[in-house]
Design a protein around this motif. Structure first.
Motif, PDB file in Angstrom:
ATOM      1  N   TYR A 189      68.905-121.626   3.122  1.00  0.00           N
ATOM      2  CA  TYR A 189      69.482-120.509   3.857  1.00  0.00           C
ATOM      3  C   TYR A 189      68.548-120.110   4.996  1.00  0.00           C
ATOM      4  O   TYR A 189      67.336-120.295   4.915  1.00  0.00           O
ATOM      5  CB  TYR A 189      69.671-119.291   2.939  1.00  0.00           C
ATOM      6  CG  TYR A 189      70.586-119.539   1.776  1.00  0.00           C
ATOM      7  CD1 TYR A 189      71.958-119.626   1.957  1.00  0.00           C
ATOM      8  CD2 TYR A 189      70.080-119.677   0.488  1.00  0.00           C
ATOM      9  CE1 TYR A 189      72.807-119.850   0.886  1.00  0.00           C
ATOM     10  CE2 TYR A 189      70.916-119.897  -0.587  1.00  0.00           C
ATOM     11  CZ  TYR A 189      72.282-119.986  -0.382  1.00  0.00           C
ATOM     12  OH  TYR A 189      73.118-120.200  -1.443  1.00  0.00           O
ATOM     13  N   PRO A 190      69.106-119.508   6.054  1.00  0.00           N
ATOM     14  CA  PRO A 190      68.226-118.952   7.089  1.00  0.00           C
ATOM     15  C   PRO A 190      67.455-117.770   6.530  1.00  0.00           C
ATOM     16  O   PRO A 190      67.951-117.039   5.672  1.00  0.00           O
ATOM     17  CB  PRO A 190      69.187-118.522   8.199  1.00  0.00           C
ATOM     18  CG  PRO A 190      70.542-118.565   7.634  1.00  0.00           C
ATOM     19  CD  PRO A 190      70.509-119.379   6.395  1.00  0.00           C
ATOM     20  N   VAL A 191      66.234-117.583   7.017  1.00  0.00           N
ATOM     21  CA  VAL A 191      65.387-116.501   6.528  1.00  0.00           C
ATOM     22  C   VAL A 191      65.074-115.543   7.671  1.00  0.00           C
ATOM     23  O   VAL A 191      64.840-115.967   8.799  1.00  0.00           O
ATOM     24  CB  VAL A 191      64.093-117.034   5.868  1.00  0.00           C
ATOM     25  CG1 VAL A 191      63.234-117.768   6.846  1.00  0.00           C
ATOM     26  CG2 VAL A 191      63.313-115.934   5.203  1.00  0.00           C
ATOM     27  N   PRO A 211      75.463-116.034   4.337  1.00  0.00           N
ATOM     28  CA  PRO A 211      74.288-115.746   3.501  1.00  0.00           C
ATOM     29  C   PRO A 211      72.989-115.889   4.281  1.00  0.00           C
ATOM     30  O   PRO A 211      72.824-116.809   5.080  1.00  0.00           O
ATOM     31  CB  PRO A 211      74.380-116.778   2.382  1.00  0.00           C
ATOM     32  CG  PRO A 211      75.215-117.866   2.923  1.00  0.00           C
ATOM     33  CD  PRO A 211      76.142-117.263   3.922  1.00  0.00           C
ATOM     34  N   VAL A 212      72.077-114.933   4.054  1.00  0.00           N
ATOM     35  CA  VAL A 212      70.767-114.906   4.707  1.00  0.00           C
ATOM     36  C   VAL A 212      69.749-114.396   3.687  1.00  0.00           C
ATOM     37  O   VAL A 212      70.048-113.498   2.906  1.00  0.00           O
ATOM     38  CB  VAL A 212      70.775-113.959   5.936  1.00  0.00           C
ATOM     39  CG1 VAL A 212      69.396-113.870   6.553  1.00  0.00           C
ATOM     40  CG2 VAL A 212      71.782-114.406   6.960  1.00  0.00           C
ATOM     41  N   SER A 261      71.269-112.051   0.684  1.00  0.00           N
ATOM     42  CA  SER A 261      72.356-111.140   1.012  1.00  0.00           C
ATOM     43  C   SER A 261      73.238-111.810   2.057  1.00  0.00           C
ATOM     44  O   SER A 261      73.016-112.957   2.425  1.00  0.00           O
ATOM     45  CB  SER A 261      71.790-109.823   1.546  1.00  0.00           C
ATOM     46  OG  SER A 261      72.830-108.908   1.796  1.00  0.00           O
ATOM     47  N   ARG A 262      74.224-111.089   2.530  1.00  0.00           N
ATOM     48  CA  ARG A 262      75.078-111.598   3.600  1.00  0.00           C
ATOM     49  C   ARG A 262      74.869-110.736   4.825  1.00  0.00           C
ATOM     50  O   ARG A 262      74.733-109.525   4.720  1.00  0.00           O
ATOM     51  CB  ARG A 262      76.536-111.597   3.168  1.00  0.00           C
ATOM     52  CG  ARG A 262      76.784-112.555   2.010  1.00  0.00           C
ATOM     53  CD  ARG A 262      78.220-112.577   1.583  1.00  0.00           C
ATOM     54  NE  ARG A 262      79.158-112.921   2.633  1.00  0.00           N
ATOM     55  CZ  ARG A 262      79.517-114.151   2.978  1.00  0.00           C
ATOM     56  NH1 ARG A 262      78.988-115.171   2.340  1.00  0.00           N
ATOM     57  NH2 ARG A 262      80.388-114.370   3.932  1.00  0.00           N
TER      58      ARG A 262
END
Length: 83
Positions: A43-45, A11-12, A25-26
């Motif tokens: 989550y990473p952005v 997930p990002v 999204s993934r």
């Protein structure tokens, strides 16, 4: 799939700089920064320049180009050819 040769898929959060839209999204992309999402997880952005929130096709706000000015500048620079 063979193990060990594919990048991590997780997930990002993608964040549009211009439109202010963010969506989860993934992806195989990873960002160095993180963001806390609506579900409370981190989550990473990944910042993107344009998305459906800011693209002229989706927003209906087309950019106006000065084509008449370009033609006049071309004619001044190179002249008009007759014959």
């Amino acid at each position: 799939m063979q193990s060990g040769i594919h990048p991590a898929y997780g997930p990002v959060v993608f964040r549009d700089k211009a439109g202010g839209l963010s969506f989860l999204s993934r992806s195989t992309l990873t960002g160095s920064r993180t963001i806390e999402w609506e579900d409370g997880n981190t989550y990473p952005v990944v910042d993107v320049e344009i998305s459906s929130a800011s693209h002229p096709f989706h927003t209906g706000q087309a950019r106006v180009l000065d084509t008449a000015g370009r033609v006049e500048r071309f004619q001044r620079r190179y002249g008009t050819r007759h014959g």
